[in-house]
Design a protein around this motif. Structure first.
Motif, mmCIF file in Angstrom:
data_model
loop_
_atom_site.group_PDB
_atom_site.id
_atom_site.type_symbol
_atom_site.label_atom_id
_atom_site.label_comp_id
_atom_site.label_asym_id
_atom_site.label_seq_id
_atom_site.Cartn_x
_atom_site.Cartn_y
_atom_site.Cartn_z
ATOM 1 N N SER A 117 0.816 -1.223 0.000
ATOM 2 C CA SER A 117 0.000 0.000 0.000
ATOM 3 C C SER A 117 0.847 1.268 0.000
ATOM 4 O O SER A 117 0.458 2.281 -0.588
ATOM 5 N N VAL A 139 2.109 7.749 0.757
ATOM 6 C CA VAL A 139 0.686 8.033 0.927
ATOM 7 C C VAL A 139 0.115 8.769 -0.277
ATOM 8 O O VAL A 139 -1.055 8.597 -0.633
ATOM 9 N N SER A 164 -3.300 7.804 -2.222
ATOM 10 C CA SER A 164 -4.422 8.729 -2.410
ATOM 11 C C SER A 164 -4.785 8.875 -3.884
ATOM 12 O O SER A 164 -5.970 8.935 -4.238
ATOM 13 N N GLN A 192 -6.826 5.928 -4.846
ATOM 14 C CA GLN A 192 -8.190 6.042 -4.314
ATOM 15 C C GLN A 192 -9.005 7.067 -5.097
ATOM 16 O O GLN A 192 -10.210 6.889 -5.289
ATOM 17 N N ALA A 229 -8.232 1.336 3.584
ATOM 18 C CA ALA A 229 -7.361 2.513 3.649
ATOM 19 C C ALA A 229 -8.195 3.752 3.981
ATOM 20 O O ALA A 229 -8.595 4.509 3.086
ATOM 21 N N ARG A 268 -9.460 7.398 4.795
ATOM 22 C CA ARG A 268 -8.931 8.695 4.374
ATOM 23 C C ARG A 268 -9.045 9.745 5.473
ATOM 24 O O ARG A 268 -8.626 10.885 5.292
ATOM 25 N N SER A 269 -9.612 9.360 6.610
ATOM 26 C CA SER A 269 -9.686 10.256 7.759
ATOM 27 C C SER A 269 -9.574 9.431 9.031
ATOM 28 O O SER A 269 -9.858 8.226 9.032
ATOM 29 N N TYR A 281 -11.113 5.273 10.674
ATOM 30 C CA TYR A 281 -10.251 4.185 11.135
ATOM 31 C C TYR A 281 -11.039 3.232 12.043
ATOM 32 O O TYR A 281 -11.772 3.659 12.943
ATOM 33 N N LEU A 296 3.882 4.695 8.473
ATOM 34 C CA LEU A 296 2.871 5.686 8.104
ATOM 35 C C LEU A 296 3.328 7.050 8.608
ATOM 36 O O LEU A 296 3.878 7.156 9.711
ATOM 37 N N GLN A 347 -0.807 10.591 10.150
ATOM 38 C CA GLN A 347 -1.603 9.802 9.200
ATOM 39 C C GLN A 347 -1.505 8.311 9.520
ATOM 40 O O GLN A 347 -1.596 7.462 8.628
ATOM 41 N N ARG A 374 -4.023 5.681 7.980
ATOM 42 C CA ARG A 374 -4.231 5.578 6.534
ATOM 43 C C ARG A 374 -4.360 4.156 5.985
ATOM 44 O O ARG A 374 -4.862 3.962 4.877
ATOM 45 N N VAL A 375 -3.866 3.149 6.689
ATOM 46 C CA VAL A 375 -4.035 1.765 6.239
ATOM 47 C C VAL A 375 -4.363 0.896 7.455
ATOM 48 O O VAL A 375 -3.703 0.999 8.490
#
Length: 449
Positions: free
Chosen positions: A195, A200, A204, A207, A220, A222-223, A227, A254, A258, A261-262
């Protein structure tokens, strides 16, 4: 037309060599090659290496030698307790209870890894033509997307003549991988160990392309608010909840701020048991949101082993009892068994656990263990049993498929073909025979019917 699988595996040498396994491309230290040689001579790794590191930060020199060995000599044996667990019930266990009243249904086609390969962009609208009925002629088409998208110059710089472990592709290859004659995948998992291969930013970008093309990505966030949450996909009045996690990001951290993010968990650590808390949080979220059926996409396992580890089986059963109805596994790059597990939480419910669907597209062209993968074709039914609302798997069929390369007048093309449609005559007979042996090993004798 020249079938390159025939030419590579037949008696006539190919004019242009195509890489067969990672051993053809990736260089190894002399001591690693010596360990591989001894392993072949003495049969050290006929069975899986017991204490193995699969996450980059935990790997040592012996793990690296095992990886190189297994890439060309797949591990086809396992412990008895693993076989007994995954083969406890057969596919005949799948079906609806006798008093089930169906209200709606949908079909799912699920494939393994989508990974770049040289020249793949020229196979657009050809790549999937032999399997469109089991993958794209469904209500929901799913796969694991393992090549983040970047500009052409970035891709060329990163690939380094095929000798890089980085998985990335151009926008034209992205289109060939995700679209077939105007139809696209509905859901793609992007929580995997590649990923963050280009950071990142490229994640993005990938995505953004999914969003543009109407593809739902999972794994993944995005905010920070996303999560630990599942993703919901509704089709034919059935609300599917998707949960996802990867065991590794190949040691890439990461960025600060962030960390969300994954979806990443220690699922395959050599030091601690599988950590299922992140997946449990997503399952709980799907339940709160009223999902009828929960699908888990899990990136885990040991590469080039035809059977899961016992800890994976135990973790899969725990997730199913937590609420998951279908597990779609990826990462080993070879196929692994499909388990039909009768749940304790609902004796009428058979959960399907595909430990590894293998790799649908990749840059290895002739090794039978690497070009073989699975496509799961399932039918779900929503309705009532005993007055209670339920959504069950009505039918499930694993379909062994393989990728074939052909040289034609206007170029080289990759096509995914069904293994059951291939006879055992001609130059590729040994490859077809070997793939059918692998399919029988992990699926049993009835896979062709």
């Amino acid at each position: 037309m020249k079938n390159l699988l025939d030419r590579n595996l037949g008696t006539i040498a190919m004019p242009h060599h195509l890489p067969s396994t990672p051993m053809d491309v990736f260089s190894a230290k002399p001591e690693t090659l010596e360990t591989v040689r001894k392993a072949k001579v003495f049969g050290w790794w006929d069975f899986p290496l017991e204490d193995v590191g699969v996450d980059n930060p935990e790997m040592n020199a012996n793990d690296s030698a095992y990886w190189h060995y297994a890439s060309g000599n797949p591990i086809t044996k396992t412990k008895q307790e693993v076989s007994e667990a995954v083969f406890q019930s057969g596919i005949s266990a799948v079906g609806l209870p006798g008093d089930f009243e169906t209200e709606s249904s949908l079909t799912v086609g699920a494939a393994g890894d989508l990974i770049r390969a040289d020249g793949l962009e020229y196979s657009k609208d050809i790549l999937f033509e032999g399997i469109e009925d089991i993958l794209f002629d469904t209500d929901v088409a799913f796969a694991n997307y393992e090549s983040v998208v970047a500009e052409d110059d970035v891709v060329k710089k990163s690939i380094v003549d095929g000798q890089s472990f980085i998985m990335c592709c151009s926008s034209t290859q992205y289109t060939a991988l995700t679209e077939h004659r105007g139809r696209r995948f509905d859901v793609l998992n992007i929580a995997n160990n590649h990923s963050l291969d280009l950071g990142v930013e490229s994640l993005s970008t990938t995505q953004d392309l999914f969003l543009r093309d109407g593809i739902m990505d999972i794994g993944a966030p995005r905010s920070a608010q996303e999560y630990g949450k599942g993703k919901v996909f509704v089709r034919n009045g059935i609300k599917l909840g998707f949960v996802s996690a990867t065991f590794s990001l190949n040691g890439k951290p990461l960025p600060t701020g962030q960390e969300f993010r994954v979806h990443t968990s220690k699922l395959m650590s050599r030091y601690v048991p599988p950590d299922l808390e992140l997946l449990r949080a997503q399952i709980a979220d799907c339940k709160i949101r009223g999902c009828d059926f929960i699908v888990a996409s899990i990136h885990w396992g040991v590469e080039f082993e035809f059977f899961p580890r016992l800890r994976q089986i135990e973790a899969a059963h725990a997730l199913v009892e937590e609420g998951v109805d279908l597990i779609l596994g990826a990462h080993p790059h070879v196929i692994q068994p499909v388990e039909y597990y009768r749940t304790k939480r609902d004796p009428n419910r058979i959960a399907v656990i595909a430990y590894s669907l293998g790799t649908l597209t990749w840059g290895w062209y002739t090794a039978p263990h690497l070009i073989l993968s699975l496509i799961m074709h399932l039918k779900l039914a929503k309705g009532h049993v005993g007055g209670e609302p339920r959504t069950y798997i009505e039918s499930a069929k694993p379909n062994p498929v393989y990728r074939n390369i052909s040289e034609e007048a206007n170029g080289r093309f990759m096509r995914i073909q069904k293994l059951c449609d291939q006879d055992e005559n001609g130059g590729a007979a040994c490859a077809i025979v070997k793939m059918k042996q692998y399919a029988t090993l992990v699926l049993g004798d009835g896979w062709a019917y």
